[in-house]
Structures are given as C-alpha cells and as structure tokens.
Design a protein around this motif. Sequence first.
Motif, mmCIF file in Angstrom:
data_model
loop_
_atom_site.group_PDB
_atom_site.id
_atom_site.type_symbol
_atom_site.label_atom_id
_atom_site.label_comp_id
_atom_site.label_asym_id
_atom_site.label_seq_id
_atom_site.Cartn_x
_atom_site.Cartn_y
_atom_site.Cartn_z
ATOM 1 N N TYR A 33 -68.108 0.304 30.298
ATOM 2 C CA TYR A 33 -66.929 0.401 31.159
ATOM 3 C C TYR A 33 -66.929 -0.726 32.196
ATOM 4 N N TRP A 65 -55.044 -0.233 31.907
ATOM 5 C CA TRP A 65 -55.509 0.228 33.213
ATOM 6 C C TRP A 65 -55.524 -0.898 34.238
ATOM 7 N N GLY A 88 -60.349 9.590 39.794
ATOM 8 C CA GLY A 88 -60.714 8.688 38.709
ATOM 9 C C GLY A 88 -59.700 7.553 38.624
ATOM 10 N N CYS A 89 -59.443 6.918 39.775
ATOM 11 C CA CYS A 89 -58.357 5.945 39.902
ATOM 12 C C CYS A 89 -58.578 4.669 39.094
ATOM 13 N N VAL A 108 -60.423 7.947 44.311
ATOM 14 C CA VAL A 108 -61.842 8.283 44.296
ATOM 15 C C VAL A 108 -62.335 7.967 42.897
ATOM 16 N N SER A 110 -66.123 7.105 40.533
ATOM 17 C CA SER A 110 -67.594 7.031 40.522
ATOM 18 C C SER A 110 -68.097 5.675 40.040
ATOM 19 N N SER A 111 -67.183 4.832 39.550
ATOM 20 C CA SER A 111 -67.584 3.521 39.044
ATOM 21 C C SER A 111 -67.461 2.453 40.130
ATOM 22 N N ALA A 114 -65.010 -0.284 39.104
ATOM 23 C CA ALA A 114 -63.604 0.126 39.220
ATOM 24 C C ALA A 114 -63.179 0.078 40.678
ATOM 25 N N SER A 128 -67.191 7.516 44.871
ATOM 26 C CA SER A 128 -67.844 8.811 44.952
ATOM 27 C C SER A 128 -67.446 9.644 43.749
ATOM 28 N N ILE A 130 -65.705 13.123 42.376
ATOM 29 C CA ILE A 130 -64.735 14.092 42.892
ATOM 30 C C ILE A 130 -65.433 15.385 43.301
ATOM 31 N N LEU A 146 -54.529 11.121 35.735
ATOM 32 C CA LEU A 146 -53.912 10.402 34.613
ATOM 33 C C LEU A 146 -54.955 9.924 33.604
ATOM 34 N N ASP A 147 -54.452 9.419 32.477
ATOM 35 C CA ASP A 147 -55.303 8.752 31.488
ATOM 36 C C ASP A 147 -56.426 9.632 30.949
ATOM 37 N N ASN A 149 -57.970 11.983 32.659
ATOM 38 C CA ASN A 149 -58.956 12.308 33.700
ATOM 39 C C ASN A 149 -59.134 13.793 33.927
ATOM 40 N N ILE A 152 -62.698 14.761 33.359
ATOM 41 C CA ILE A 152 -63.808 14.425 34.253
ATOM 42 C C ILE A 152 -64.728 15.629 34.476
ATOM 43 N N TRP A 204 -67.420 15.414 28.996
ATOM 44 C CA TRP A 204 -65.985 15.111 29.012
ATOM 45 C C TRP A 204 -65.215 16.251 28.371
HETATM 46 C C1 LIG Z 1 -60.448 7.568 31.453
HETATM 47 S S1 LIG Z 1 -60.853 6.557 32.809
HETATM 48 C C2 LIG Z 1 -59.286 6.384 33.579
HETATM 49 C C3 LIG Z 1 -59.107 5.182 34.347
HETATM 50 C C4 LIG Z 1 -58.030 5.161 35.389
HETATM 51 N N1 LIG Z 1 -57.242 6.283 35.597
HETATM 52 C C5 LIG Z 1 -57.201 3.987 35.386
HETATM 53 O O1 LIG Z 1 -56.067 4.080 35.771
HETATM 54 O O2 LIG Z 1 -57.665 2.930 35.099
HETATM 55 C C6 LIG Z 1 -61.764 7.704 33.823
HETATM 56 C C7 LIG Z 1 -62.020 7.248 35.244
HETATM 57 O O3 LIG Z 1 -62.612 8.333 35.957
HETATM 58 C C8 LIG Z 1 -63.761 7.887 36.678
HETATM 59 N N2 LIG Z 1 -64.665 9.043 36.835
HETATM 60 C C9 LIG Z 1 -65.429 9.645 35.876
HETATM 61 N N3 LIG Z 1 -66.118 10.689 36.403
HETATM 62 C C10 LIG Z 1 -65.769 10.759 37.729
HETATM 63 C C11 LIG Z 1 -66.114 11.626 38.804
HETATM 64 N N4 LIG Z 1 -66.967 12.658 38.653
HETATM 65 N N5 LIG Z 1 -65.558 11.408 40.017
HETATM 66 C C12 LIG Z 1 -64.689 10.374 40.209
HETATM 67 N N6 LIG Z 1 -64.320 9.496 39.219
HETATM 68 C C13 LIG Z 1 -64.847 9.706 38.006
HETATM 69 C C14 LIG Z 1 -64.316 6.768 35.824
HETATM 70 O O4 LIG Z 1 -65.139 5.911 36.545
HETATM 71 C C15 LIG Z 1 -63.024 6.102 35.317
HETATM 72 O O5 LIG Z 1 -62.555 5.130 36.223
#
Ligand SMILES: C[S@@+](CC[C@H](N)C(=O)[O-])C[C@H]1O[C@@H](n2cnc3c(N)ncnc32)[C@H](O)[C@@H]1O
Length: 244
Positions: A33, A65, A88-89, A108, A110-111, A114, A128, A130, A146-147, A149, A152, A204
């Motif tokens: 990622y 994205w 998961g923005c 918010v 976790s990456s 990102a 952080s 969520i 979205l996408d 999420n 998560i 997931w």
């Molecule tokens: C399927 S991607 C979607 C990407 C995003 N919505 C976009 O517009 O690009 C999932 C996103 O959720 C984030 N994510 C995964 N687990 C998470 C958590 N526990 N808390 C916050 N973000 C998280 C990932 O890092 C990733 O950016």
Amino acid sequence: MSAEPQVPFAVPAVPALGTARRRFFGQGGAEPYARGLQHGVGTLILRPANDSTAAVPLRLQLQHWCAPAAAEERALLRGLRGPVLDVGCGPGRMLAAAAAIGLKATGVDSSEMAVQHARARGAMVLNSSIFDALPQEGRWGSALLLDGNIGIGGNVGALLARLAQLLDVRGSVLVEVDPRADMDLAYQAILEDAAGHLSEPFPWSRVGADALAIHAAAAGWRVAGTAGFELRGFCWLRRVGPPH
Ligand SMILES: C[S@@+](CC[C@H](N)C(=O)[O-])C[C@H]1O[C@@H](n2cnc3c(N)ncnc32)[C@H](O)[C@@H]1O
C-alpha cells in the motif's frame, strides 16, 4: 529521455500496541500500500489470506484514490453535517472535496504514507486507528466510510459501535457497500501489488446493503437512505436510539 529517478522505498515504521502488532490494511511485509501510494498509480489486489474464505479478489485502482474526487462523490458530501470524520481517508481526495465546499472535515488513517499524502493536499488528518482514542469523541457530525472502508478491522458491528461512540446524537454515517446486497464476509485479507509485493494478513470485511442493515440495527443504526452510481452503492445510517 532520462528515466524517472527511482525514489528508494523506505519501509515505514509499523505502529505497535503493547506486544501484539496491529495489522492494518496493506501494511507490513513488503508494504504494497505504501509503495503504491508513493507512485500514486497501479492496481492493488485485495484477496483472502488463505483459501478457506469465499471472498473473490478485488482489484483496487490507486489512481482513483490519488485523483481528485469525482463529481458524484462530491455530491455525496452535500448530505453530510460537519464536522465530518473521514474514516480510512487514504491520500485524502474526499477531504479536499469537503474543504472545497466549506465542509469541516478531518481524516483518520493508520497508514503513515496515506497521511503524508493527505496532509500534502492541505487536509487535517490523524495518523491513528479509528479504534484508538480520538479527539472530539461524541461530537462528530458525520462519518464517511468509502471505498470498502466498512471492512476496517474485519468486524462491521465493532466499527459501527465505535462510530456510535464518536458521533453526536444526530450523527449520520455514509457507508459504501458491496455491489452484492447479501455479501457479508469477515476474513483475513492480504494486499498484493503488480510486482508481487505482499502485505501481512489483516482483518477485513465485505458487506452489502442488506447485510449492512442487519449489522446496523444491532449497533443502534438504521438505513435512512441509499444512493448509487457506476455500480457503486451507498447507504446513509442514522441512529435508532442509544446503542443496544
Ligand atoms: C480500502 S483503503 C481506502 C482508501 C481511501 N478511502 C481513499 O480514499 O483513498 C482503506 C484505508 O483505510 C485505512 N485503514 C485501515 N485500517 C484502519 C484503521 N483501523 N483506522 C484508520 N484507518 C485505517 C488504510 O490505511 C487505507 O487508507
């Protein structure tokens, strides 16, 4: 034409919680990622970590994205009340779209990679999970999922219960659902890029509109509206009453 200087890929630090390493979407292993975000293009495959799950692999387009939000996506924001929490923005396209219409929004994610991209777009973002303690708990006006999420954490009920803690009593959640209405899967997933870089397994879920309605009811939410475009489906959730 001189070749694009190859930026060496630095493996980002993996956040730790006590002894157990937390496992997030597309993190760990060869970090597909973070690598993908660094280039902003390419296809990522979200697939089950083992064959015991019936989930078919999903092809995710990074450029979608990393590009600005589409007109239909921007229109979805009009139904939301600020401050918005974009869960998961990612690299922040919806945060930029919210800012463009004067809608207060914070992401918010976790990456680390990102978050860097989203901040480079001028967005407010928390690096952080969520599920960690967050500012303004109980005072967010709405949340965006979205996408895919809604997947998560790999537990739809736990995620919706967490949002019930974070949003104010009139809060609403906009959830992108799986095209298959009865889809309801929780599994260990892996992310893979075109070069074969694999993440570590992470929890997931995938959920369609019908299954979402059932999970939502159990967490004190009801489906208050739906929308859709280009084979994508969305549900607005509003509170039924205090979480059961
Ligand atoms: C399927 S991607 C979607 C990407 C995003 N919505 C976009 O517009 O690009 C999932 C996103 O959720 C984030 N994510 C995964 N687990 C998470 C958590 N526990 N808390 C916050 N973000 C998280 C990932 O890092 C990733 O950016």
